[in-house]
Design an enzyme around this catalytic site. Sequence first.
Site, short mmCIF file in Angstrom:
data_model
loop_
_atom_site.label_atom_id
_atom_site.label_comp_id
_atom_site.label_asym_id
_atom_site.label_seq_id
_atom_site.Cartn_x
_atom_site.Cartn_y
_atom_site.Cartn_z
N ASN A 9 0.87 -1.18 0.00
CA ASN A 9 0.00 0.00 0.00
C ASN A 9 0.90 1.23 0.00
O ASN A 9 1.46 1.59 1.03
CB ASN A 9 -0.90 -0.01 1.25
CG ASN A 9 -1.79 1.22 1.31
OD1 ASN A 9 -1.86 2.00 0.36
ND2 ASN A 9 -2.47 1.39 2.45
N TRP A 10 1.05 1.83 -1.18
CA TRP A 10 1.95 2.99 -1.29
C TRP A 10 1.38 4.22 -0.61
O TRP A 10 2.10 5.20 -0.39
CB TRP A 10 2.18 3.34 -2.77
CG TRP A 10 3.03 2.37 -3.53
CD1 TRP A 10 3.60 1.21 -3.06
CD2 TRP A 10 3.42 2.50 -4.90
NE1 TRP A 10 4.31 0.61 -4.07
CE2 TRP A 10 4.23 1.37 -5.20
CE3 TRP A 10 3.18 3.43 -5.89
CZ2 TRP A 10 4.77 1.18 -6.47
CZ3 TRP A 10 3.72 3.24 -7.16
CH2 TRP A 10 4.52 2.12 -7.44
N LYS A 11 0.07 4.23 -0.36
CA LYS A 11 -0.60 5.44 0.14
C LYS A 11 -0.29 6.60 -0.83
O LYS A 11 -0.18 6.39 -2.03
CB LYS A 11 -0.20 5.72 1.58
CG LYS A 11 -0.38 4.48 2.46
CD LYS A 11 -0.28 4.75 3.92
CE LYS A 11 -0.46 3.43 4.69
NZ LYS A 11 -0.50 3.61 6.12
N HIS A 97 -9.90 1.65 4.36
CA HIS A 97 -8.65 1.78 5.12
C HIS A 97 -8.89 2.72 6.31
O HIS A 97 -9.66 3.67 6.21
CB HIS A 97 -7.54 2.33 4.21
CG HIS A 97 -6.20 2.29 4.86
ND1 HIS A 97 -5.80 3.24 5.75
CD2 HIS A 97 -5.20 1.38 4.77
CE1 HIS A 97 -4.58 2.92 6.18
NE2 HIS A 97 -4.20 1.80 5.61
N GLU A 99 -7.25 5.08 7.44
CA GLU A 99 -7.02 6.50 7.15
C GLU A 99 -8.24 7.11 6.48
O GLU A 99 -8.56 8.28 6.68
CB GLU A 99 -5.75 6.65 6.30
CG GLU A 99 -4.50 6.42 7.15
CD GLU A 99 -3.32 5.85 6.40
OE1 GLU A 99 -3.28 5.90 5.17
OE2 GLU A 99 -2.42 5.32 7.09
N GLU A 167 -6.09 -4.57 10.33
CA GLU A 167 -5.07 -3.55 10.55
C GLU A 167 -5.41 -2.75 11.81
O GLU A 167 -6.19 -1.78 11.74
CB GLU A 167 -5.01 -2.59 9.36
CG GLU A 167 -4.66 -3.24 8.05
CD GLU A 167 -4.02 -2.24 7.09
OE1 GLU A 167 -2.91 -2.53 6.63
OE2 GLU A 167 -4.61 -1.18 6.82
N GLY A 173 1.71 2.52 10.75
CA GLY A 173 2.68 3.60 10.62
C GLY A 173 3.38 3.98 11.92
O GLY A 173 4.09 4.98 11.98
N SER A 209 2.55 -1.87 10.58
CA SER A 209 3.98 -2.01 10.89
C SER A 209 4.51 -3.41 10.63
O SER A 209 5.40 -3.89 11.34
CB SER A 209 4.27 -1.55 12.33
OG SER A 209 3.97 -0.18 12.47
N GLY A 230 2.51 -1.04 4.35
CA GLY A 230 2.67 0.36 3.96
C GLY A 230 4.13 0.76 3.92
O GLY A 230 4.83 0.54 2.92
P1 PGA Z 1 2.21 0.50 7.70
O1 PGA Z 1 0.82 0.73 6.94
O2 PGA Z 1 2.77 -0.80 7.17
O3 PGA Z 1 3.03 1.69 7.40
O4 PGA Z 1 1.88 0.38 9.17
C1 PGA Z 1 -0.03 -0.34 6.67
C2 PGA Z 1 -1.32 0.16 6.09
O5 PGA Z 1 -1.79 1.24 6.49
O6 PGA Z 1 -1.91 -0.50 5.21
#
Ligand code: PGA
Length: 247
Positions: A9-11, A97, A99, A167, A173, A209, A230
């Site tokens: 997931n590049w965001k 997601h 976010e 998640e 993150g 993470s 991510g």
């Molecule tokens: P992260 O993000 O690996 O940076 O924790 C994962 C995600 O939000 O899909």
Amino acid sequence: MINKVVAANWKMNKTAAEAQIWASGLIESLDEIPSDVQVIVAAPAIYLRELGQKFRDQPRVKIAAQNCHHEQKGAYTGEISPSMLRSVGVDYCIIGHSERRSMFLETNELISLKVKACLEVNLTPIVCVGETLAERESGYHYGVITEQITAALTFANPEKPIIIAYEPVWAIGTGISATNEQAAEMHALILGLLAQYNFTNTPVLYGGSCNDGNAAALFSMPGISGGLVGTAALNIRSFVRITQSFS
Ligand code: PGA
């Protein structure tokens, strides 16, 4: 059924040039990725078509959007529909997601409509669920996940594939992943809920993470079919190492 999946997931990261470098790096590394691992790349919408073309001859690499609208067309300025994604060769779409739930106020109800819209055009949803730290500390994490999964499945149908990503919001993150036991417990809960609705072949990925240091232990836990990654997926070498983390 696919049961080993690693999704990047590049965001909102990477310029067009950086995206090309990553994608070329993945093609050069495909020999190192075990043949039974499905790789999914969730990139910003603006890059999806080009990435789809780049990986056209690589069935082990699929392209995902990070979001979509819940209608197929109409007066929704700035939005992208599931049928548009399909028309440029996208196979998967991340839905709900955390976010998007927190920053863009997406509700369980909206997420259920997005799942419905994706399934209508055979765009496989990767539905994210997860509790906040406050919800976990108050013992409500089981309840939150139950509500999120139940909503996500409202318009789903076991005949059409779907992927779930567990998640925990507090792990995304932050550099602090769930422990193997915490993740396995929640995956068992999710698999039990899925079974109640006759979804028996649904991969459940762990995200939050996940990195090349902890993936092997997480992926060896029962009920964990892989990861949605991510930060650690932004670097192609670390992403490739994560794909090699299945036992
Ligand atoms: P992260 O993000 O690996 O940076 O924790 C994962 C995600 O939000 O899909």
